[in-house]
Design a protein around this motif. Structure first.
Motif, short mmCIF file in Angstrom:
data_model
loop_
_atom_site.label_atom_id
_atom_site.label_comp_id
_atom_site.label_asym_id
_atom_site.label_seq_id
_atom_site.Cartn_x
_atom_site.Cartn_y
_atom_site.Cartn_z
N GLY A 85 84.72 56.64 90.78
CA GLY A 85 83.98 57.33 91.83
C GLY A 85 84.74 57.41 93.13
N VAL A 86 85.69 56.50 93.31
CA VAL A 86 86.46 56.49 94.54
C VAL A 86 87.30 57.74 94.70
CG1 VAL A 86 88.29 55.27 95.78
CG2 VAL A 86 86.48 53.99 94.62
N VAL A 87 87.85 58.25 93.58
CA VAL A 87 88.72 59.41 93.66
C VAL A 87 87.95 60.71 93.51
CG1 VAL A 87 90.72 58.13 92.88
CG2 VAL A 87 89.24 59.23 91.20
N ARG A 88 86.67 60.63 93.19
CA ARG A 88 85.86 61.83 93.07
C ARG A 88 85.19 62.14 94.40
NH1 ARG A 88 82.92 60.12 87.36
NH2 ARG A 88 84.77 60.31 86.03
N ARG A 89 86.00 62.54 95.32
CA ARG A 89 85.51 62.79 96.67
C ARG A 89 85.12 64.27 96.80
NH1 ARG A 89 86.87 58.48 99.89
NH2 ARG A 89 88.49 57.11 99.05
N VAL A 90 83.95 64.50 97.34
CA VAL A 90 83.48 65.86 97.60
C VAL A 90 83.02 65.95 99.04
CG1 VAL A 90 82.78 66.28 95.21
CG2 VAL A 90 81.15 65.28 96.80
N THR A 91 83.03 67.15 99.57
CA THR A 91 82.54 67.36 100.93
C THR A 91 81.04 67.12 100.98
OG1 THR A 91 84.27 68.99 101.34
CG2 THR A 91 82.34 69.03 102.81
N PRO A 92 80.57 66.25 101.86
CA PRO A 92 79.11 65.99 101.92
C PRO A 92 78.35 67.24 102.34
CG PRO A 92 80.23 64.99 103.80
CD PRO A 92 81.31 65.47 102.87
N ARG A 93 77.08 67.28 101.95
CA ARG A 93 76.24 68.42 102.31
C ARG A 93 76.07 68.48 103.83
NH1 ARG A 93 70.76 68.46 99.08
NH2 ARG A 93 70.61 70.37 100.36
N PRO A 94 76.12 69.67 104.39
CA PRO A 94 75.98 69.77 105.85
C PRO A 94 74.55 69.44 106.28
CG PRO A 94 76.01 71.95 104.88
CD PRO A 94 76.34 70.99 103.76
N PRO A 95 74.39 68.85 107.48
CA PRO A 95 73.03 68.59 107.98
C PRO A 95 72.29 69.88 108.25
CG PRO A 95 74.68 68.15 109.67
CD PRO A 95 75.43 68.41 108.40
N ARG A 96 70.95 69.81 108.17
CA ARG A 96 70.12 70.99 108.33
C ARG A 96 69.46 71.02 109.71
NH1 ARG A 96 72.12 74.11 104.37
NH2 ARG A 96 72.13 73.00 102.36
N ALA A 97 68.95 72.18 110.05
CA ALA A 97 68.35 72.37 111.38
C ALA A 97 67.03 71.63 111.53
CB ALA A 97 68.14 73.86 111.64
N LEU A 142 66.23 68.86 114.21
CA LEU A 142 65.82 69.07 115.60
C LEU A 142 64.34 68.82 115.82
CD1 LEU A 142 67.77 72.37 116.41
CD2 LEU A 142 68.29 70.09 117.26
N ILE A 143 63.56 68.74 114.74
CA ILE A 143 62.10 68.67 114.88
C ILE A 143 61.66 67.45 115.69
CG2 ILE A 143 59.94 68.39 113.60
CD1 ILE A 143 61.11 70.19 111.43
N PRO A 144 62.13 66.20 115.40
CA PRO A 144 61.67 65.06 116.22
C PRO A 144 62.01 65.20 117.70
CG PRO A 144 62.70 64.29 114.19
CD PRO A 144 62.98 65.76 114.28
N TRP A 186 73.86 67.48 113.29
CA TRP A 186 73.70 68.94 113.21
C TRP A 186 74.31 69.61 114.43
CZ3 TRP A 186 71.22 72.78 116.03
CH2 TRP A 186 71.08 74.01 115.39
N LEU A 187 74.07 69.05 115.60
CA LEU A 187 74.63 69.63 116.81
C LEU A 187 76.16 69.53 116.81
CD1 LEU A 187 72.06 68.19 119.37
CD2 LEU A 187 72.27 70.57 118.64
N THR A 188 76.69 68.42 116.27
CA THR A 188 78.14 68.28 116.16
C THR A 188 78.71 69.34 115.23
OG1 THR A 188 77.97 65.88 116.52
CG2 THR A 188 80.00 66.71 115.52
N MET A 189 78.00 69.60 114.12
CA MET A 189 78.46 70.63 113.19
C MET A 189 78.44 72.01 113.83
SD MET A 189 76.64 71.84 109.64
CE MET A 189 75.34 72.60 110.62
N VAL A 190 77.35 72.34 114.51
CA VAL A 190 77.25 73.65 115.16
C VAL A 190 78.36 73.81 116.21
CG1 VAL A 190 75.83 75.08 116.65
CG2 VAL A 190 74.78 73.89 114.73
N GLY A 191 78.56 72.75 117.00
CA GLY A 191 79.61 72.82 118.01
C GLY A 191 80.99 73.00 117.41
N SER A 192 81.24 72.31 116.31
CA SER A 192 82.56 72.42 115.67
C SER A 192 82.78 73.80 115.08
CB SER A 192 82.70 71.34 114.60
OG SER A 192 81.74 71.53 113.56
N ARG A 193 81.70 74.39 114.52
CA ARG A 193 81.85 75.74 113.97
C ARG A 193 82.10 76.77 115.06
NH1 ARG A 193 77.15 75.82 109.19
NH2 ARG A 193 78.26 74.38 107.76
#
Length: 737
Positions: free
Chosen positions: A320-332, A335-337, A380-387
């Motif tokens: 499992g150590v070498v089976r690295r995949v990109t994690p799922r991106p956080p969703r919008a 922001l609800i809380p 999520w905000l970090t992802m949006v900013g990076s994009r």
């Protein structure tokens, strides 16, 4: 396994030694800070217990047939509070307060060491003349909440105190801790103090935990690969757990030992820090044996558990150590809380709960929702900013950094999440404190708030036949800096169904005193506050306004009891304190004279102290965040040294790689700082609007300077890791990878 784990931890090359040193240093800082907070909690409890005797007269100590008369009052000198206890023994068996060898007799008094020094250094007509007689000793430390406490115990004859409205007879001296006493009025409220220490702990320790966690992740991928290889050659999950636990526990044990040493080094300075706005006695800053045991055993245990969680992929499967995949991106939805927290605070504008408990529930829950929302929305905000950064990027370094942040925004946000919470809390505190001080503190209500001294007889107005009008007024006017004296008489129509203002003054007495207000055209008598400048309405600045007319004549007013004596000064310490001392000698057993500003000073001084503490928290949290980022940068460079080495072999310049590393670290830091600061000011504005109907006042420039300096220091710490990039990305790294 233990011996093998120790060998891997300390004897497997410079990388292992460096990892051990970094983790141990992070744990040492965390343990040292934790022990400091625990010791401050104990010192707070000990300080509170020293207040107990001042609550005599509350609860079961009061007895109408008790052998001791007791009167507690609060005086001032040059902005410092003085606690004055007037006592008189009725007969044999009168109890003696702690810290005194005996009760002072008539014409005697005991003073705290700090007050005794002040009495000796200041002119007698400004302070010492308030205490008739002679000093017969000093009060012991066991009765003083702080080494700098100003306390005096004055002896009297029983008949002197017998007629005072606020004097009580007591049978014993209060010994109950104020934290356990519902009727006590002196001491630190346990909820407020613990909340204060909780804020300090959360704002400093949380970033430290993030620093420690980040340090334990150093070379995590390399260690996972090593442990996976051990699994493939036959090591069991239990053996891998033991090895990883030994590695983590070794560094944690070393860090814990260093942490105790750090605490011992800073312990002398802890007593000088005003956690409760008064210095601690050095003997009160201590750790209990249980504290030592819990920290000494708990920190290594938690480190071992953290290591097990960190290597959970190895336990699932060595492949499992070498089976690295990109994690799922956080969703919008994250922001609800945050939006719910803002909505809750906004809802209560114009709908403030009527009870204190309701207000606490409404505002604290809204603040907590915003804090939780910021943590959840951060990735999520970090992802949006990076994009957005990637879309607008025109250079390779910006594109690489933006795409890496977009691939794993949780990792980019994790290192600065502690900073975000600390900045949010301190921004809320700064916004609230700055606004309230601007509305109610120094400068609010005009200069008369600090220059007009009022001696009130609210509890027992003085009959005119016993009031020394001519002699007292002449003595007060003779003091350099005194500009005028006004006598306020009791308003007989004051009450729920009568007049709104309690005092009356002939307009002739205000004719040449514009600072104290003016009468309506044609009026002969004005209805006024008892002190002319009212501490309860300091924000309105009524002293410069027009007083409403009263129907009585000046001759009628002159026959009414005296409600207060108001002395207008130039605001100098000499004028204020000489006038206060003269009033104290003329009226020795009444509530001491105060300015309207002094009535508010305890509250505003507390706010200013909180502001200073907030500044300390900002600086500390920013520095810790910089260290966390430095550890994160170092770990990221170590994990990606082969890809970076291949990029260098492909012709990418070292300057480009440096910009990649800086952008990956600096962008989340700056974005989170702006988000947390803005969110904190928004929460402060919503709270102030709902609770006080105030608008947020911008903090002083010093606040922005502190934040900017901290961010620059954090960026400098990040830059200090860049030399590592050249050393670990040479051609041999690609060849040996």
């Amino acid at each position: 396994m233990i011996r093998f784990g120790l060998r891997l931890a300390v004897a497997s090359g410079r990388e292992a030694a460096a990892r051990l040193a970094v983790i141990a240093a992070a744990v040492a800082v965390g343990v040292g800070m934790l022990l400091a907070v625990v010791a401050a909690v104990h010192a707070t409890g000990a300080q509170n217990a020293r207040y107990a005797w001042l609550n005599t007269g509350a609860g079961s100590t009061a007895d109408e047939n008790g052998p001791l008369w007791w009167l507690l009052r609060y005086d001032r000198y040059d902005g410092r509070g003085i606690v004055q206890v007037d006592v008189a023994a009725v007969g044999a068996g009168a109890p003696v307060p702690r810290g005194l060898p005996r009760l002072p007799g008539p014409g005697e008094y005991y003073a705290s060491p700090a007050l005794a020094a002040l009495l000796a250094s200041e002119p007698a007509d400004q302070l010492a003349d308030r205490y008739a007689g002679r000093q017969v000793g000093t009060i012991g430390d066991e009765a003083l909440p702080s080494p700098g406490s100003l306390v005096v115990v004055v002896g009297h004859a029983p008949d002197e105190l017998a007629g005072r409205p606020e004097a009580v007879r007591v049978r014993s001296i209060m010994a109950t801790d104020p934290a356990d006493c519902a009727d006590c009025f002196a001491g630190n409220g346990p909820d407020a103090v613990m909340m204060l220490l909780a804020i300090v702990a959360a704002a400093i320790l949380f970033p430290l935990l993030m620093l420690t966690a980040g340090a334990t992740r150093l070379s995590a991928a390399r260690r996972e690969q090593r442990f996976a290889a051990m699994r493939l050659v036959g090591a069991t999950p239990r053996q891998i757990s033991a090895i990883s636990a030994v590695e983590s526990t070794t560094s944690a044990v070393l860090g814990t030992i260093l942490g105790f040493g750090l605490y011992l080094a800073v312990r002398p300075a802890l007593s000088e820090i005003s956690f409760t706005f008064e210095r601690f006695h050095p003997a009160d800053v201590v750790l209990e044996p249980l504290d030592v045991v819990v920290v000494a055993l708990g920190v290594p245990l938690l480190a071992a558990l953290a290591a097990r969680v960190a290597l959970r992929r190895v336990h699932i499967s060595p492949l499992g150590v070498v089976r690295r995949v990109t994690p799922r991106p956080p969703r919008a939805w994250r922001l609800i809380p945050l939006l719910l927290g803002v909505a809750e605070l906004a809802y209560f504008i114009g709908r403030r709960p009527a009870t204190s408990d309701g207000q606490i529930l409404a505002y604290i829950s809204g603040m907590l929702l915003m804090m939780v929302g910021l943590v959840m929305a951060g990735p999520w905000l970090t992802m949006v900013g990076s994009r957005l950064l990637a879309l607008r990027s025109g250079r390779p370094a910006t594109l690489i950094a933006a795409r890496r942040l977009a691939d794993d925004p949780r990792a980019g946000f994790r290192a600065v999440s502690g900073l975000m919470l600390a900045l949010f809390v301190t921004s809320v505190a700064t916004g609230v404190i700055t606004t309230i001080v601007a509305e109610r503190g120094p400068g609010a209500g005009g200069p008369a708030q600090a220059t007009v001294l009022a001696q009130s007889f609210w509890d027992e107005p003085v009959p005119v036949d016993r009031f020394p009008r001519a002699g007292l007024s002449a003595d007060l006017r003779a003091i350099p800096g005194v500009r005028g004296v006004v006598v306020v008489h009791e308003n007989p129509d004051f009450g729920p169904n009568g007049a709104d203002l309690p005092g009356l003054v002939p307009c002739a007495d205000l004719a040449d005193r514009p600072t104290l207000g003016r009468c309506e055209p044609g009026a002969r008598v004005a209805s006024v506050f008892d002190g002319l400048v009212d501490f309860r309405d300091a924000r309105a600045g009524r002293a410069a306004g027009t007083w409403p007319a009263a129907e009585l004549s000046p001759d009628d007013v002159a026959r009414l009891p005296v409600l207060s004596v108001v002395v207008e000064t130039n605001g100098s310490v000499t004028a204020l304190e000489q006038a206060r001392t003269r009033l104290a000698t003329e009226f020795p057993l009444v509530r001491p004279a105060n300015t309207a500003r002094e009535w508010e000073s305890d509250f505003t001084s507390t706010l200013v102290q909180w502001q200073r503490l907030a500044d300390v928290v900002i600086v500390a949290s920013l520095a810790i965040a910089g260290c966390s980022l430095a550890v994160s940068v170092a770990g990221g460079i170590g994990e990606r040294k082969r890809p970076f080495s291949l990029l260098r072999l492909a012709g990418v310049q070292m300057a480009v790689l440096r910009r990649v590393v800086v952008l990956e670290s600096a962008v989340p830091l700056l974005v989170v700082a702006a988000l947390a600061t803005g969110g904190g000011f928004l929460a402060a504005h919503l709270f102030l609007t709902s609770q006080f109907e105030y608008s947020l006042v911008a903090p002083e420039p010093a606040y922005y300077v502190i934040v900017a300096a901290g961010l620059l220091a954090s960026l400098a710490i990040i830059a200090s890791t860049l030399p590592l990039l050249r050393r670990v990305t040479g051609p041999e790294t690609a060849r040996n990878g």
